[in-house]
Design an enzyme around this catalytic site. Structure first.
Site, PDB file in Angstrom:
ATOM      1  CB  SER A 267      -5.927  20.198 -14.450  1.00  0.00           C
ATOM      2  OG  SER A 267      -6.145  18.869 -14.884  1.00  0.00           O
ATOM      3  CE  LYS A 268       0.700  16.903 -20.008  1.00  0.00           C
ATOM      4  NZ  LYS A 268       1.588  17.741 -20.802  1.00  0.00           N
ATOM      5  NE  ARG A 269      -8.190  15.046 -14.833  1.00  0.00           N
ATOM      6  CZ  ARG A 269      -7.763  15.046 -13.582  1.00  0.00           C
ATOM      7  NH1 ARG A 269      -6.708  14.302 -13.261  1.00  0.00           N
ATOM      8  NH2 ARG A 269      -8.340  15.780 -12.656  1.00  0.00           N
ATOM      9  CG  ASP A 277       3.348  20.197 -21.880  1.00  0.00           C
ATOM     10  OD1 ASP A 277       3.785  19.322 -22.643  1.00  0.00           O
ATOM     11  OD2 ASP A 277       2.365  20.035 -21.132  1.00  0.00           O
TER      12      ASP A 277
END
Length: 496
Positions: A267-269, A277
């Site tokens: 998850s990017k969160r 990235d």
């Protein structure tokens, strides 16, 4: 049946037939996470393997999630990865437009048709009347709507329309069971009583994902749908829509999630890297693509390294696993280092140059020579600046670095070696790797010491670091005669 029948017939006539057609359909949310990239890759590989068509479609009906510039990110990522689409918003195609908000009128007409066919109904409830609001019903309802508006009489419906009461359009779920076959997960059957009558068209007239993806997949002639296994539970509802319209559903290929570890999805969160990235972190696109291909797919042999053309040749959907794939950064580093080492030296030098320049500003030092000593000794491009920062500025190092049991050196031995090395190197008239090598090898032989006993203190004095990308000879050659001798003298003075 309907006043728009000629229009529907025209839409059907536009649908391409006769070969495999796949689509990658991202939402423009600003970045490409690893799971999305894998979906794009598998979708691309299926199309290319079968000599078919790869389509890019932008699913932007959830306006709250849109990020400015996200379309450019999608285009750039696909281009950088070599996943060239045959049809899409930027290149056109026979079933344009390829952006969902530009197809708004299309969804409305098919929603009206679905109401006529008995597969949907208008729901006039406001959010306080429903067990789950529109947003929840769109993807994963927290509770099921009770279907009250589906039981309204024609007179009641017309009265509400005449009064201008806002409404959404919901899918009507019949009694019975619904089944479908998935390439990865096999035959799946559900009781329709477990399915919610979710929103198909929102009150603003835009479709939900659950409706738009079915309409678009049919009208674009999509033959194979690749998506995450989280959509398995929604697929029976999609199939009911296909059945209501009398359409043939596509071949389903649901892929298990990419996990950070055994318990958590990436998850990017939570700080897990997106494709962008990974590139910023110094990973090569080719290595990322190769590794991502193996996240849930097995080529069926020992080989792990594949170029994109080789992936096209090797890819079989039968190799996709039901088991979640764990994203292992160490394994990606291994892949990346292998790709770096396999590059042509000139190509690596070009790629490495801006990273070298972050810490090596002195124009005396040849970037290609520095790149040559780095190529076999770095795992990511982002490793480079820290590895070569000593060229511009000799670090203020401790004499403890001269101690090395394997090389049999201590401060006293190191000073003695530098006492001999400085005049020997000073006598070299043609300063290059070969002459430096011959000088130091000959000196070690005359002193009757191991090569390492001499090379260790020379390298430490020249670089001022314990770990360097090259040995004493390479470093001295790049530094040049004057700077090498200056640094060796600094080292000798430290040992006095």
């Amino acid at each position: 049946m309907t006043q728009n029948q000629a229009w529907f017939d025209e839409m059907e006539a536009k649908i391409p037939h006769g070969k495999v057609r796949t689509r990658f359909a991202p939402s423009p949310t600003g970045y490409m996470h690893v799971g999305n990239l894998r979906t794009a890759l598998y979708t691309y590989l299926i199309a290319r393997k079968e000599g078919g068509t790869f389509i890019l479609r932008i699913e932007d009906t959830d306006q709250s999630r849109l990020v400015e510039g996200a379309m450019e990110v999608i285009y750039k990522t696909l281009a950088d990865c070599g996943l060239t689409h045959d049809e899409g918003p930027d290149v056109g195609g026979p079933v344009a437009p390829y952006i969902q908000t530009e197809r708004r009128d299309t969804y409305g007409k098919y929603a009206d048709l679905l109401i006529e066919l008995g597969g949907a109904y208008r729901c006039f409830c406001d959010k306080s009347d429903t067990d789950a609001g529109e947003e929840a019903a769109e993807e994963k309802a927290i509770s099921k709507y009770d279907g009250r508006c589906g039981r309204l009489s024609e007179e009641e419906i017309q009265a509400k329309l005449d009064a201008g009461t806002p409404y959404v359009i919901r899918q009507r779920i019949p009694e019975g069971k619904t089944s479908f076959d998935d390439v990865v997960f096999g035959h799946i059957e559900v009781d329709n009583a477990d399915l919610d009558e979710g929103v198909l068209i929102k009150s603003d007239g835009l479709p939900t994902y659950n409706f738009a993806n079915v309409i678009d997949d049919h009208l674009m002639g999509i033959t194979h749908v690749v998506r995450g296994s989280e959509y398995l539970s929604s697929t029976p509802k999609y199939n009911l829509l296909y059945k209501s319209f009398g359409w043939e559903p596509p071949t389903y290929i649901h892929c298990s999630p990419v996990m950070r570890d055994a318990q958590n999805k990436m998850s990017k969160r939570h700080g897990d890297p997106s494709y962008e990235d990974l590139i910023t972190m110094g990973y090569l696109t080719d290595a990322v693509i190769n590794y991502v291909a193996l996240l849930g797919w097995s080529p069926g042999g020992e080989e792990e390294m594949f170029t994109l053309p080789e992936l096209i040749e090797a890819f079989q959907v039968s190799g996709i696993s039901k088991s979640p794939a764990i994203f292992d950064m160490d394994k990606l580093r291994y892949f990346n280092s292998a790709y770096i080492r396999a590059m042509e030296p000139e190509a690596f030098a070009t790629l490495a140059a801006p990273y070298i320049r972050e810490t090596v500003q002195d124009p005396r030092f040849n970037l290609a020579d520095i790149a040559a000593i780095l190529q076999q000794r770095c795992e990511t491009l982002r490793d480079i600046p820290e590895k070569v920062d000593f060229f511009d500025t000799l670090p203020d190092y401790s004499t403890e670095l001269f101690l090395n049991k394997k090389s049999k050196t201590n401060e006293e031995v190191s000073k003695a070696m530098l006492d001999e090395a400085i005049p020997a190197l000073e006598a070299i008239t043609d300063w290059n790797r070969e002459s430096i090598h011959d000088c130091l090898m000959g000196l070690a032989e005359r002193l009757e010491v191991k090569n390492a006993t001499l090379m260790w203190p020379v390298r430490i004095a020249a670089a001022g670091k314990m770990v360097t990308p090259g040995g004493a000879v390479e470093i001295c050659a790049i530094l040049g005669k004057e700077e090498t001798l200056r640094r060796l003298e600094v080292g000798r003075q430290k040992l006095v």
